[in-house]
Motif scaffolding. Sequence first.
Motif, mmCIF file in Angstrom:
data_model
loop_
_atom_site.group_PDB
_atom_site.id
_atom_site.type_symbol
_atom_site.label_atom_id
_atom_site.label_comp_id
_atom_site.label_asym_id
_atom_site.label_seq_id
_atom_site.Cartn_x
_atom_site.Cartn_y
_atom_site.Cartn_z
ATOM 1 N N LEU A 26 28.457 -2.915 -60.752
ATOM 2 C CA LEU A 26 26.857 -3.392 -61.189
ATOM 3 C C LEU A 26 26.198 -3.303 -59.943
ATOM 4 O O LEU A 26 24.935 -2.841 -60.096
ATOM 5 C CB LEU A 26 27.102 -4.450 -61.731
ATOM 6 N N LEU A 27 26.727 -3.649 -58.932
ATOM 7 C CA LEU A 27 25.841 -3.319 -57.676
ATOM 8 C C LEU A 27 25.457 -2.013 -57.421
ATOM 9 O O LEU A 27 24.408 -1.779 -56.807
ATOM 10 C CB LEU A 27 26.471 -4.170 -56.452
ATOM 11 N N VAL A 28 26.432 -1.192 -57.370
ATOM 12 C CA VAL A 28 26.138 0.346 -57.428
ATOM 13 C C VAL A 28 25.077 0.763 -58.174
ATOM 14 O O VAL A 28 24.413 1.763 -58.015
ATOM 15 C CB VAL A 28 27.554 1.198 -57.125
ATOM 16 N N LEU A 29 25.492 0.317 -59.489
ATOM 17 C CA LEU A 29 24.494 0.680 -60.411
ATOM 18 C C LEU A 29 22.943 0.314 -60.103
ATOM 19 O O LEU A 29 22.026 0.819 -60.365
ATOM 20 C CB LEU A 29 24.830 0.172 -61.874
ATOM 21 N N GLY A 30 22.764 -0.853 -59.862
ATOM 22 C CA GLY A 30 21.694 -1.367 -59.373
ATOM 23 C C GLY A 30 20.847 -0.758 -58.334
ATOM 24 O O GLY A 30 19.543 -0.429 -58.409
ATOM 25 N N ALA A 31 21.718 -0.028 -57.331
ATOM 26 C CA ALA A 31 21.254 0.856 -56.519
ATOM 27 C C ALA A 31 20.530 2.158 -56.993
ATOM 28 O O ALA A 31 19.785 2.934 -56.778
ATOM 29 C CB ALA A 31 21.991 1.276 -55.419
ATOM 30 N N LEU A 32 21.480 2.747 -58.097
ATOM 31 C CA LEU A 32 21.142 3.931 -58.736
ATOM 32 C C LEU A 32 19.914 3.989 -59.385
ATOM 33 O O LEU A 32 19.034 4.576 -59.630
ATOM 34 C CB LEU A 32 22.403 4.390 -59.452
ATOM 35 N N VAL A 33 19.765 2.681 -60.038
ATOM 36 C CA VAL A 33 18.312 2.367 -60.949
ATOM 37 C C VAL A 33 17.183 2.241 -60.247
ATOM 38 O O VAL A 33 16.071 2.825 -60.497
ATOM 39 C CB VAL A 33 18.842 1.162 -61.741
ATOM 40 N N ARG A 34 17.358 1.295 -59.258
ATOM 41 C CA ARG A 34 15.949 1.100 -58.450
ATOM 42 C C ARG A 34 16.363 1.135 -56.894
ATOM 43 O O ARG A 34 17.192 0.250 -56.418
ATOM 44 C CB ARG A 34 15.508 -0.134 -58.797
ATOM 45 N N LEU A 35 16.396 2.256 -56.311
ATOM 46 C CA LEU A 35 16.684 2.314 -54.809
ATOM 47 C C LEU A 35 15.471 1.684 -53.867
ATOM 48 O O LEU A 35 14.455 1.935 -53.647
ATOM 49 C CB LEU A 35 16.764 3.760 -54.595
ATOM 50 N N THR A 36 15.964 0.477 -53.240
ATOM 51 C CA THR A 36 15.283 -0.289 -52.446
ATOM 52 C C THR A 36 16.161 -0.618 -51.039
ATOM 53 O O THR A 36 17.387 -0.447 -51.441
ATOM 54 C CB THR A 36 14.737 -1.287 -53.111
ATOM 55 N N PRO A 37 15.633 -0.861 -50.175
ATOM 56 C CA PRO A 37 16.554 -1.306 -48.924
ATOM 57 C C PRO A 37 17.372 -2.422 -49.219
ATOM 58 O O PRO A 37 18.880 -2.528 -48.885
ATOM 59 C CB PRO A 37 15.535 -1.690 -47.765
ATOM 60 N N LEU A 38 17.183 -3.331 -50.124
ATOM 61 C CA LEU A 38 17.986 -4.334 -50.618
ATOM 62 C C LEU A 38 19.021 -4.040 -51.563
ATOM 63 O O LEU A 38 20.265 -4.432 -51.300
ATOM 64 C CB LEU A 38 16.999 -5.596 -51.079
ATOM 65 N N THR A 39 18.646 -3.175 -52.552
ATOM 66 C CA THR A 39 19.771 -2.764 -53.305
ATOM 67 C C THR A 39 20.732 -1.731 -52.620
ATOM 68 O O THR A 39 22.116 -1.823 -53.036
ATOM 69 C CB THR A 39 19.174 -1.976 -54.791
ATOM 70 N N MET A 40 20.268 -1.286 -51.737
ATOM 71 C CA MET A 40 21.151 -0.110 -50.877
ATOM 72 C C MET A 40 22.159 -0.904 -49.954
ATOM 73 O O MET A 40 23.223 -0.694 -50.127
ATOM 74 C CB MET A 40 20.297 0.669 -50.172
ATOM 75 N N THR A 41 21.584 -2.157 -49.580
ATOM 76 C CA THR A 41 22.670 -3.045 -48.805
ATOM 77 C C THR A 41 23.560 -3.613 -49.577
ATOM 78 O O THR A 41 24.654 -3.767 -49.328
ATOM 79 C CB THR A 41 21.739 -3.903 -47.979
ATOM 80 N N PHE A 42 23.196 -4.226 -50.813
ATOM 81 C CA PHE A 42 24.006 -4.895 -51.636
ATOM 82 C C PHE A 42 25.180 -3.661 -52.175
ATOM 83 O O PHE A 42 26.162 -3.801 -52.415
ATOM 84 C CB PHE A 42 23.495 -5.355 -52.773
ATOM 85 N N SER A 43 24.593 -2.566 -52.633
ATOM 86 C CA SER A 43 25.575 -1.307 -52.907
ATOM 87 C C SER A 43 26.634 -0.845 -51.988
ATOM 88 O O SER A 43 27.709 -0.950 -52.244
ATOM 89 C CB SER A 43 24.524 -0.105 -53.424
ATOM 90 N N VAL A 44 26.094 -0.797 -50.756
ATOM 91 C CA VAL A 44 27.066 -0.350 -49.662
ATOM 92 C C VAL A 44 27.937 -1.440 -49.039
ATOM 93 O O VAL A 44 29.123 -1.448 -49.031
ATOM 94 C CB VAL A 44 26.315 0.327 -48.462
#
Length: 77
Positions: A31-49
């Motif tokens: 779900l964290l990875v999906l969040g970065a795919l839906v809306r790419l921001t620095p915060l979602t990318m940090t959570f994703s990686v």
Amino acid sequence: MLPDEGARAAARSRQRVWLVAAGLLQIVAMLLVLGALVRLTPLTMTFSVGGAGILLVLACGIYLVNVMMDLRHRSIF
């Protein structure tokens, strides 16, 4: 039921709980990875990686420990 069978049933129950926990960790990581795919921001990318990577490593570790314990219980390893 023999006393040894009760101990085996309890061990299987504990293994199931840990495997369910590992599965839930994987779902949260995805779900964290999906969040970065839906809306790419620095915060979602940090959570994703960062966050998803840590959760996936933890889930994989739980799975490997359970497999090793099961192999040892069956006197294979």
